[in-house]
Write an enzyme that holds these catalytic residues in place. Structure first.
Site, mmCIF file in Angstrom:
data_model
loop_
_atom_site.group_PDB
_atom_site.id
_atom_site.type_symbol
_atom_site.label_atom_id
_atom_site.label_comp_id
_atom_site.label_asym_id
_atom_site.label_seq_id
_atom_site.Cartn_x
_atom_site.Cartn_y
_atom_site.Cartn_z
ATOM 1 N N GLU A 59 0.826 -1.208 0.000
ATOM 2 C CA GLU A 59 0.000 0.000 0.000
ATOM 3 C C GLU A 59 0.857 1.254 0.000
ATOM 4 O O GLU A 59 1.835 1.349 0.756
ATOM 5 C CB GLU A 59 -0.911 -0.027 1.234
ATOM 6 C CG GLU A 59 -2.318 0.401 0.937
ATOM 7 C CD GLU A 59 -2.999 -0.492 -0.102
ATOM 8 O OE1 GLU A 59 -3.018 -0.090 -1.286
ATOM 9 O OE2 GLU A 59 -3.503 -1.553 0.268
ATOM 10 N N GLY A 165 -15.463 5.867 -3.451
ATOM 11 C CA GLY A 165 -14.772 6.364 -2.248
ATOM 12 C C GLY A 165 -14.501 5.274 -1.233
ATOM 13 O O GLY A 165 -14.408 5.541 -0.034
ATOM 14 N N SER A 170 -13.030 2.634 -7.822
ATOM 15 C CA SER A 170 -14.132 2.915 -8.738
ATOM 16 C C SER A 170 -13.663 3.882 -9.826
ATOM 17 O O SER A 170 -14.025 3.740 -10.998
ATOM 18 C CB SER A 170 -15.319 3.499 -7.994
ATOM 19 O OG SER A 170 -14.907 4.623 -7.254
ATOM 20 N N ASP A 217 -3.955 0.652 -9.660
ATOM 21 C CA ASP A 217 -5.376 0.378 -9.874
ATOM 22 C C ASP A 217 -5.669 0.073 -11.331
ATOM 23 O O ASP A 217 -6.432 -0.844 -11.657
ATOM 24 C CB ASP A 217 -6.216 1.592 -9.464
ATOM 25 C CG ASP A 217 -5.896 2.025 -8.061
ATOM 26 O OD1 ASP A 217 -5.289 1.228 -7.337
ATOM 27 O OD2 ASP A 217 -6.239 3.154 -7.716
ATOM 28 N N SER A 264 -13.985 8.325 2.060
ATOM 29 C CA SER A 264 -12.935 9.319 1.969
ATOM 30 C C SER A 264 -12.931 9.832 0.534
ATOM 31 O O SER A 264 -12.622 9.088 -0.385
ATOM 32 C CB SER A 264 -11.606 8.651 2.327
ATOM 33 O OG SER A 264 -10.542 9.429 1.900
ATOM 34 N N LYS A 266 -11.250 11.247 -2.210
ATOM 35 C CA LYS A 266 -9.821 11.429 -2.503
ATOM 36 C C LYS A 266 -9.532 12.831 -3.019
ATOM 37 O O LYS A 266 -8.531 13.442 -2.670
ATOM 38 C CB LYS A 266 -9.432 10.403 -3.568
ATOM 39 C CG LYS A 266 -7.981 10.110 -3.621
ATOM 40 C CD LYS A 266 -7.692 8.818 -4.356
ATOM 41 C CE LYS A 266 -8.632 8.600 -5.484
ATOM 42 N NZ LYS A 266 -8.396 7.502 -6.345
ATOM 43 N N TYR A 274 -3.721 11.977 0.543
ATOM 44 C CA TYR A 274 -2.986 11.294 -0.523
ATOM 45 C C TYR A 274 -1.829 12.134 -1.097
ATOM 46 O O TYR A 274 -0.673 11.699 -1.117
ATOM 47 C CB TYR A 274 -3.959 10.889 -1.645
ATOM 48 C CG TYR A 274 -3.364 9.868 -2.580
ATOM 49 C CD1 TYR A 274 -3.462 8.508 -2.313
ATOM 50 C CD2 TYR A 274 -2.659 10.262 -3.714
ATOM 51 C CE1 TYR A 274 -2.896 7.559 -3.152
ATOM 52 C CE2 TYR A 274 -2.090 9.327 -4.558
ATOM 53 C CZ TYR A 274 -2.215 7.985 -4.276
ATOM 54 O OH TYR A 274 -1.649 7.056 -5.113
#
Ligand code: NG1
Length: 528
Positions: A59, A165, A170, A217, A264, A266, A274
């Site tokens: 991560e 989110g 997504s 992603d 959250s 982004k 971020y």
């Protein structure tokens, strides 16, 4: 066990037998086709689809060019599209979710790009990101057609079941589906886009809405394969290698994905979350470089800060102090040795400032003025902070990258039908990752911590946040099948978390909050 890589994005034909169609399309295509027809009064030409993803481990390291281990999951975003033959082309966007209102915009007649205003938070901006990178790809692919002429006008109907989110990407799923759709719409059904091209162009797409993301992603969404996790490398080149995930004898492996229901956004939280982390790890790399007297590459392709990152520092350090001229090529054992050394350097040189670096401290460590530091690091993407926690962030990135290599080593050495040891060890790495995200990277939250404790107490081998964090989803490695613990984990989460934290939660909301998924197919097209 690796799978031979199929190079092009799979295309299913309308008259294919149901069993030949990618599973995700079988149920969903008829419904979206009908919805398209009632919105536009005609049938679509094709449907482009791309799934969400869950990250097993690795991560907040993709933007430092360290490898990650995600998989595509069963939820996805679909775009049903009709190509229009219009002299003044425009694009109309309709969304199945009424909270996203219909949008329409013209396509510039001279072939220039559609403008994106990153200061506005609107769903059509994500469409425009996918459109932009596809447009730029088309201009290179067929300059004679796209240099000075407009793109084809489109009617598009969008529908998806990737919760927004929630850390399941997504936005990447949507952008990958859009880019695939725009290329298909303009090149026609005979052109087959490669996964590599789709992955490469979409990786930078969100930069156009001001999110300074890495490429995990998009790689997972485009390249997903059923029953396989993906080892995604960013250097020496962008590459996604599918690995069949080992099975526990007598059980199926399931990934339980539980949403904290803490959303959250982004885009809105980027300056303190971020984007700030991207600034912190980039600053850390350059402070380490200054301390050890090495030079990092600047003007890096794909890096929006145009500064070297923590992987570049590792390479530069080894070049200078160990006389290794070639950058690390991804080999597992060498990586483990070098990342372990990097962790020693972080302790040696950054421990003194565990409370963080002020702007003045950072400027001093970089031998530049406060103004130069602000201009070079703090203005491309706006950020807000008291101090930059360079020690904690660098320690997370190097230790997390090390855990990914250990997880990969476990996976590549385990037999396919294996015993519990593999799952215990893999799970332990996931738990360590969660602790590091929480304590060092500060991207967890109390709801995530509670969910992880409940899952672990009820039979999960490893539990952690997935994606950017600060809420969103969690992922749990749970033995599935008739003898497994999936139902037990789900029940415990419902009774001990969801009904306690959200007493008014409905059955339908509960149903959506927990997804049990196996690794799923990535992007695909369905020709109608
Ligand atoms: P989410 O926000 O969960 O899709 C983000 C980044 C990834 C990666 C993870 C953290 C975007 C589009 N994606 O994922 O590239 O950095 O956080 O590992 O910003």
């Amino acid at each position: 066990m690796t799978k031979p890589y199929s190079e092009n994005v799979p295309v299913a034909e309308f008259n294919a037998k149901t069993e030949d169609l990618p599973k995700p399309l079988v149920e969903k295509c008829p419904t979206i086709t009908e919805k398209f027809s009632s919105a536009y009064g005609a049938k679509p030409d094709f449907i482009a689809r791309s799934p969400g993803r869950v990250n097993l481990i690795g991560e907040h390291i993709d933007y430092c060019d360290f490898s990650v281990l995600p998989l595509a999951i069963d939820v996805d975003m679909l775009c049903a599209v009709k190509v229009l033959d219009d002299k003044n082309p425009s694009i109309t966007l309709t969304n199945a979710d009424p909270k996203f209102a219909q949008r329409k915009f013209d396509l510039p007649l001279d072939g220039s790009y559609v403008t994106i205003d990153p200061s506005v938070s609107d769903w059509s901006n994500y469409f425009k990101c996918g459109l932009h990178v596809a447009h730029s790809f088309l201009k290179k692919l067929a300059p004679e057609r796209f240099a000075n002429a407009p793109l084809a006008g489109l009617e598009v109907f969008c529908e998806g079941d990737v919760p927004t989110g929630s850390g399941l990407s997504s936005s990447a799923a949507f952008i990958c589906a859009v880019s695939l759709a725009v290329v298909r719409a303009n090149m026609g059904p005979d052109y087959h886009m490669s996964k590599q091209d789709l992955m490469r162009i979409t990786v930078v797409a969100e930069h156009y809405v001001g999110v300074n993301n890495g490429g995990m992603d998009q790689a997972a969404s485009v390249c997903g394969e059923e029953d396989h996790v993906l080892y995604v490398e960013f250097k020496p080149q962008l590459k996604a290698t599918p690995f069949k995930f080992p099975q526990l004898k007598d059980y199926e492996v399931s990934f339980v994905i539980a949403n904290t229901l803490v959303v959250s956004n982004k885009f809105e939280t980027a300056p303190t979350n971020y984007n700030l982390r991207v600034v912190e790890v980039t600053t850390a790399a350059n402070v380490l470089a200054a301390k050890y007297g090495v030079v990092l590459p600047s003007e890096k392709e794909g890096s929006s800060l145009n500064k070297g990152n923590l992987r570049d520092f590792m390479n530069a350090y080894y070049a200078r102090y160990h006389n290794v001229s070639a950058p690390w090529n991804g080999d597992i054992e060498t990586g483990i040795e070098r990342l372990t050394k990097m962790l020693e350097l972080v302790e040696e040189s950054l421990t003194g400032k565990k409370n963080g670096f002020s702007v003045d401290d950072a400027a001093q460590a970089l031998n530049c003025s406060r103004e130069e530091f602000t201009k070079d690091y703090l203005t491309t993407f706006p950020v807000r902070f008291q101090v930059l926690k360079l020690y904690q962030r660098a320690k997370h990135v190097y230790s997390e990258s090390l855990r990914v290599l250990r997880a990969l080593k476990l996976m590549t050495t385990a037999k396919f039908a294996t015993d519990e040891d593999f799952f215990k060890q893999f799970g332990a790495l996931m738990n360590e990752s969660q602790a590091s995200c929480d304590k060092l990277y500060e991207c967890s939250c109390s709801e995530t911590d509670t969910i992880c404790s409940i899952a672990l107490a009820n039979g999960s081998y490893g539990s952690r946040l997935t994606g950017a964090g600060w809420g969103g989803c969690t992922v749990h490695l749970v033995p599935g099948g008739p003898n497994g613990n999936v139902e037990k984990v789900k029940k415990a989460l419902v009774n001990e978390f969801y009904k306690v934290k959200y007493p008014n939660i409905t059955d339908a909301e509960l149903e959506d909050a927990i997804i049990v998924s196996k690794p799923a197919l990535g992007s695909c097209l369905y020709e109608l």
